[in-house]
Design a protein around this motif. Structure first.
Motif, PDB file in Angstrom:
ATOM      1  N   THR A  50       1.345   7.270   2.465  1.00  0.00           N
ATOM      2  CA  THR A  50       2.119   6.895   3.640  1.00  0.00           C
ATOM      3  C   THR A  50       3.286   6.017   3.195  1.00  0.00           C
ATOM      4  O   THR A  50       3.182   5.265   2.220  1.00  0.00           O
ATOM      5  N   LEU A  51       4.385   6.117   3.916  1.00  0.00           N
ATOM      6  CA  LEU A  51       5.573   5.317   3.640  1.00  0.00           C
ATOM      7  C   LEU A  51       6.090   4.778   4.966  1.00  0.00           C
ATOM      8  O   LEU A  51       6.400   5.555   5.883  1.00  0.00           O
ATOM      9  N   ASP A  52       6.127   3.475   5.093  1.00  0.00           N
ATOM     10  CA  ASP A  52       6.518   2.810   6.340  1.00  0.00           C
ATOM     11  C   ASP A  52       5.636   3.257   7.500  1.00  0.00           C
ATOM     12  O   ASP A  52       6.097   3.432   8.635  1.00  0.00           O
ATOM     13  N   SER A  67       5.133  17.800  -6.620  1.00  0.00           N
ATOM     14  CA  SER A  67       4.731  16.451  -6.266  1.00  0.00           C
ATOM     15  C   SER A  67       3.919  16.482  -4.985  1.00  0.00           C
ATOM     16  O   SER A  67       4.236  17.230  -4.054  1.00  0.00           O
ATOM     17  N   ALA A  68       2.869  15.670  -4.930  1.00  0.00           N
ATOM     18  CA  ALA A  68       2.109  15.523  -3.694  1.00  0.00           C
ATOM     19  C   ALA A  68       2.834  14.626  -2.705  1.00  0.00           C
ATOM     20  O   ALA A  68       2.500  14.597  -1.520  1.00  0.00           O
ATOM     21  N   GLN A  69       3.836  13.861  -3.186  1.00  0.00           N
ATOM     22  CA  GLN A  69       4.609  12.977  -2.336  1.00  0.00           C
ATOM     23  C   GLN A  69       5.953  13.625  -2.002  1.00  0.00           C
ATOM     24  O   GLN A  69       6.586  14.241  -2.853  1.00  0.00           O
ATOM     25  N   VAL A  70       6.389  13.448  -0.776  1.00  0.00           N
ATOM     26  CA  VAL A  70       7.686  13.964  -0.375  1.00  0.00           C
ATOM     27  C   VAL A  70       8.798  13.062  -0.886  1.00  0.00           C
ATOM     28  O   VAL A  70       9.804  13.524  -1.422  1.00  0.00           O
ATOM     29  N   PHE A  81       2.993  -2.464  -1.680  1.00  0.00           N
ATOM     30  CA  PHE A  81       2.300  -1.282  -2.214  1.00  0.00           C
ATOM     31  C   PHE A  81       0.819  -1.597  -2.257  1.00  0.00           C
ATOM     32  O   PHE A  81       0.399  -2.611  -2.812  1.00  0.00           O
ATOM     33  N   ARG A  82       0.014  -0.735  -1.653  1.00  0.00           N
ATOM     34  CA  ARG A  82      -1.420  -0.992  -1.580  1.00  0.00           C
ATOM     35  C   ARG A  82      -2.182   0.300  -1.821  1.00  0.00           C
ATOM     36  O   ARG A  82      -1.828   1.354  -1.265  1.00  0.00           O
ATOM     37  N   VAL A  83      -3.213   0.231  -2.636  1.00  0.00           N
ATOM     38  CA  VAL A  83      -4.069   1.374  -2.922  1.00  0.00           C
ATOM     39  C   VAL A  83      -5.482   1.059  -2.460  1.00  0.00           C
ATOM     40  O   VAL A  83      -6.060   0.042  -2.849  1.00  0.00           O
ATOM     41  N   GLN A  84      -6.040   1.923  -1.619  1.00  0.00           N
ATOM     42  CA  GLN A  84      -7.428   1.792  -1.177  1.00  0.00           C
ATOM     43  C   GLN A  84      -8.189   3.023  -1.656  1.00  0.00           C
ATOM     44  O   GLN A  84      -7.804   4.150  -1.339  1.00  0.00           O
ATOM     45  N   ALA A 102       2.793   2.318   1.229  1.00  0.00           N
ATOM     46  CA  ALA A 102       3.989   1.665   0.700  1.00  0.00           C
ATOM     47  C   ALA A 102       4.969   1.451   1.838  1.00  0.00           C
ATOM     48  O   ALA A 102       4.947   2.179   2.840  1.00  0.00           O
ATOM     49  N   SER A 103       5.812   0.457   1.695  1.00  0.00           N
ATOM     50  CA  SER A 103       6.829   0.198   2.711  1.00  0.00           C
ATOM     51  C   SER A 103       8.134  -0.190   2.033  1.00  0.00           C
ATOM     52  O   SER A 103       8.146  -0.843   0.986  1.00  0.00           O
TER      53      SER A 103
END
Length: 508
Positions: A50-52, A67-70, A81-84, A102-103
C-alpha cells in the motif's frame, strides 16, 4: 531510510531486515527492478503493498511488468515504511504474505528539498566467471541514479506540496552462453558429436552415413541449409569449453559467448498536495499522483533475428493516484475516506518484432499479423541453443485496480475500535501465449539420432502454432472489517477482529 545502503535505492530492500523475510529466489530475483521477498514461507506475489493508504499491487499473477508493485518511490520521498509479517489487523486480511505500508512525505510551512546522485562503474566490479573461462575481458558497467525532492507551502498553514523525481540510467555488459554448430557440422559432418547416427526408414536412403557420421548435403532441406548459417560461428575454443557446460554438445560444450549491453532506463516522479480546509482544523485532504516509466533493452545472445533466448525490448508504465479525506468527528472518533486507482502496463517484444522473417526464409503456413509477427519461428534443436524467436513473445499486459474505502476509529476507554468497508475492482487484460509465430522441435534420436541431423534434413518431431487470443478478466469485491485493540492493563494488550470478503470474478 536514507542512510542505509540499499540495492538500487529501493525502499522495499528494508523488508529483508525483518525476521522471517528472505529473498524471493528465482520467482522475481532475475527481474532486477524489484525487490522480491517471501515472508514466513509465502510467495512474494502474496504480499500486499500500500502507498498512502491506497492499493499499490499489480492485479496480475505472472508479472509481465516485472514488479509486484505499481509504484516504487525513491527512499528520499518516503516518510514512513512499515512491514508486518504476522498477526496483522483485520483491515489487512486480504494478503497471505507480508503487508508493506509506505507513505509519501508531506510539505510543510518551510521549503525543504534534497538533490542526490550516485555513480557506479565497472572499475569497481570483478570480471564475470564466464568471461574468465572464455578468456574475455571485463565488459562495461555504467550506472547513474540521480534526482531531487522538494516540498513547501502553497498557502501558509493551509495548502502544501511535495514532489520528487528520480532517473536511473544503466548500461551493463551481460555475459551469455550459447551452443552453436561448428563449421564442420554446418556441412553435415557430425563426427564431433558423441551421439551415434542412426539410419531411419523414414529418411531417404543414402542421406545418413552411420560409419562416417555424416549427412549428405544433397539431402539438406533448402530452408534448413539457409537457417543453419544464421548461427554465429563459435568464439570459445573447444579446449576452453565453459566449466560445467561441457557435454551439452559433445566436444563443443558452450562454445559461444556474447557480451551485449543491457540498457535499462527508469524515470519516475511523485507529486502530493495536502490541504486543511475550513477554520476548525478538523478536516484534512490530500491528492497524490505518481508515474513510473521503465525502458529496458536486453541484448540477444545470437542476434536480433536468431534470438535464441528470451531477451527482449520491454516497456513498462506504472501510474497511481489517490484522493484522501480525513476528519476528526470528536475527541474520540476519527474517520477516513480513500479513493485510489493504479494502472501498470507491460509490453514485451522480441527483437525482430514486426519483421516477417518466416516469409523471408521461406517458412510457410504461419499467419502474418501485425499484433505478433516478428522474427523466425522458434526452433528447438536438441543440443543447440534455440534458433529463432522466443516462444512467449510478444507479451502484452495491462492491470488496473479501482478502490474506494472508508473507515472509522473510535477510542473508548481502554478499547480502540476500528470499522471499515472497501469496494474494489481488479482488471487485467493480457496476451501470454506460446508459439504465436510458430514453433518446431527437433529432438534427439527421432530420425537421425541427433537434433542437428534432424534439422538439416528438415524432419521435425513436433510442430505447433497457437491462435491469437487476448484474455480480459475482472473481479469485483466488497470487504467489511471490524477490530478492537484492548488494553485491560498497562502490561497486557488483546487484539481481535474479523473481516468478510465477497468477490465475483468474471472472464470476458
Amino acid at each position: 531510510l536514507t542512510d542505509l545502503p540499499l540495492l538500487g535505492r529501493r525502499y522495499a530492500e528494508l523488508a529483508l531486515l525483518q525476521t522471517g523475510v528472505v529473498p524471493g529466489g528465482r520467482q522475481l530475483a532475475s527481474l532486477g527492478e524489484d525487490t522480491s521477498f517471501n515472508a514466513n514461507g509465502n510467495f512474494g506475489t502474496w504480499n500486499n503493498y500500500t502507498l498512502d493508504g491506497a492499493d499499490n499491487n499489480s492485479a496480475s499473477t505472472n508479472l509481465q511488468e516485472r514488479s509486484a508493485q505499481v509504484i516504487q518511490p525513491p527512499v528520499d520521498a518516503i516518510e514512513e515504511f512499515r512491514v508486518q509479517t504476522r498477526t496483522y489487523s483485520a483491515e489487512f486480511g486480504k494478503s497471505a504474505g507480508a503487508v508493506i505500508n509506505a507513505s509519501i512525505k508531506q510539505g510543510t510551512n518551510a521549503y525543504k528539498g534534497t538533490v542526490f546522485g550516485f555513480l557506479r562503474d565497472e572499475k569497481f566490479n570483478e570480471n564475470t566467471f564466464e568471461n574468465k573461462a572464455a578468456g574475455r575481458k571485463k565488459g562495461p558497467y555504467n550506472q547513474y541514479i540521480g534526482g531531487f525532492t522538494l516540498g513547501g507551502p502553497i498557502v501558509k498553514n493551509k495548502l502544501f506540496f511535495f514532489g520528487d523525481y528520480q532517473v536511473t540510467r544503466s548500461d551493463k555488459a551481460v555475459s551469455d552462453l550459447a551452443t552453436v554448430p561448428t563449421a564442420r557440422m554446418r556441412q553435415g559432418d557430425l563426427s564431433e558429436l558423441s551421439n551415434a547416427l542412426v539410419s531411419n526408414a523414414l529418411v531417404p536412403a543414402g542421406c545418413v552415413n552411420t560409419a562416417t557420421k555424416t549427412i549428405s548435403p544433397s539431402c539438406f532441406d533448402p530452408i534448413a541449409a539457409r537457417l543453419i548459417n544464421l548461427y554465429p560461428m563459435p568464439n570459445v575454443p573447444a579446449a576452453m569449453a565453459i566449466e560445467g557446460q561441457a557435454g551439452r554438445f559433445g566436444a563443443a560444450g558452450s562454445n559461444y559467448i556474447s557480451n551485449g549491453i543491457l540498457e535499462n532506463d527508469v524515470n519516475s516522479f511523485d507529486i502530493r498536495v495536502d490541504g486543511k480546509p475550513g477554520q476548525s482544523g478538523k478536516d484534512s485532504v490530500f491528492v497524490r499522483y505518481s508515474r513510473y516509466k521503465n525502458t529496458r533493452h536486453e541484448p540477444p545472445v545470437l542476434g536480433p533475428i536468431v534470438s535464441g533466448d528470451f531477451n527482449s525490448d520491454i516497456f513498462i508504465t506504472g501510474q497511481s493516484a489517490v484522493l484522501g479525506w480525513s476528519r476528526a468527528l470528536n475527541n474520540s472518533m476519527f474517520s477516513e475516506v480513500r479513493a485510489g486507482w493504479n494502472k501498470i502496463q507491460g509490453d514485451t517484444l522480441h527483437k525482430a518484432f514486426g519483421v516477417d522473417s518466416n516469409k523471408e526464409y521461406g517458412i510457410t503456413g504461419i499467419p502474418a499479423d501485425p499484433r505478433y509477427t516478428g522474427g523466425l519461428a522458434a526452433m528447438n534443436i536438441a543440443g543447440l541453443s534455440r534458433l529463432g524467436g522466443p516462444s512467449f513473445r510478444p507479451q502484452f499486459q495491462t492491470s488496473q485496480v479501482f478502490q474506494l474505502s472508508a473507515n472509522t476509529t473510535w477510542q473508548r476507554n481502554s478499547h480502540a475500535f476500528k470499522f471499515g468497508v472497501e469496494l474494489r475492482r481488479d482488471k487485467v487484460k493480457y496476451i501470454d501465449l506460446t508459439a504465436l509465430n510458430g514453433a518446431a522441435t527437433f529432438s534427439n534420436g527421432r530420425y537421425t539420432g541427433t537434433g542437428i541431423g534432424d534439422f538439416l534434413i528438415g524432419y521435425a518431431s513436433a510442430q505447433r502454432i497457437t491462435l491469437f487470443h487476448e484474455a480480459k478478466l475482472y473481479a469485483d469485491a466488497i470487504q467489511f472489517f471490524a477490530q478492537d485493540s484492548w488494553r485491560p492493563t498497562d502490561r497486557l494488550a488483546v487484539n481481535y477482529g474479523g473481516e468478510k470478503l465477497k468477490e465475483v470474478s468474471v472472464p470476458a
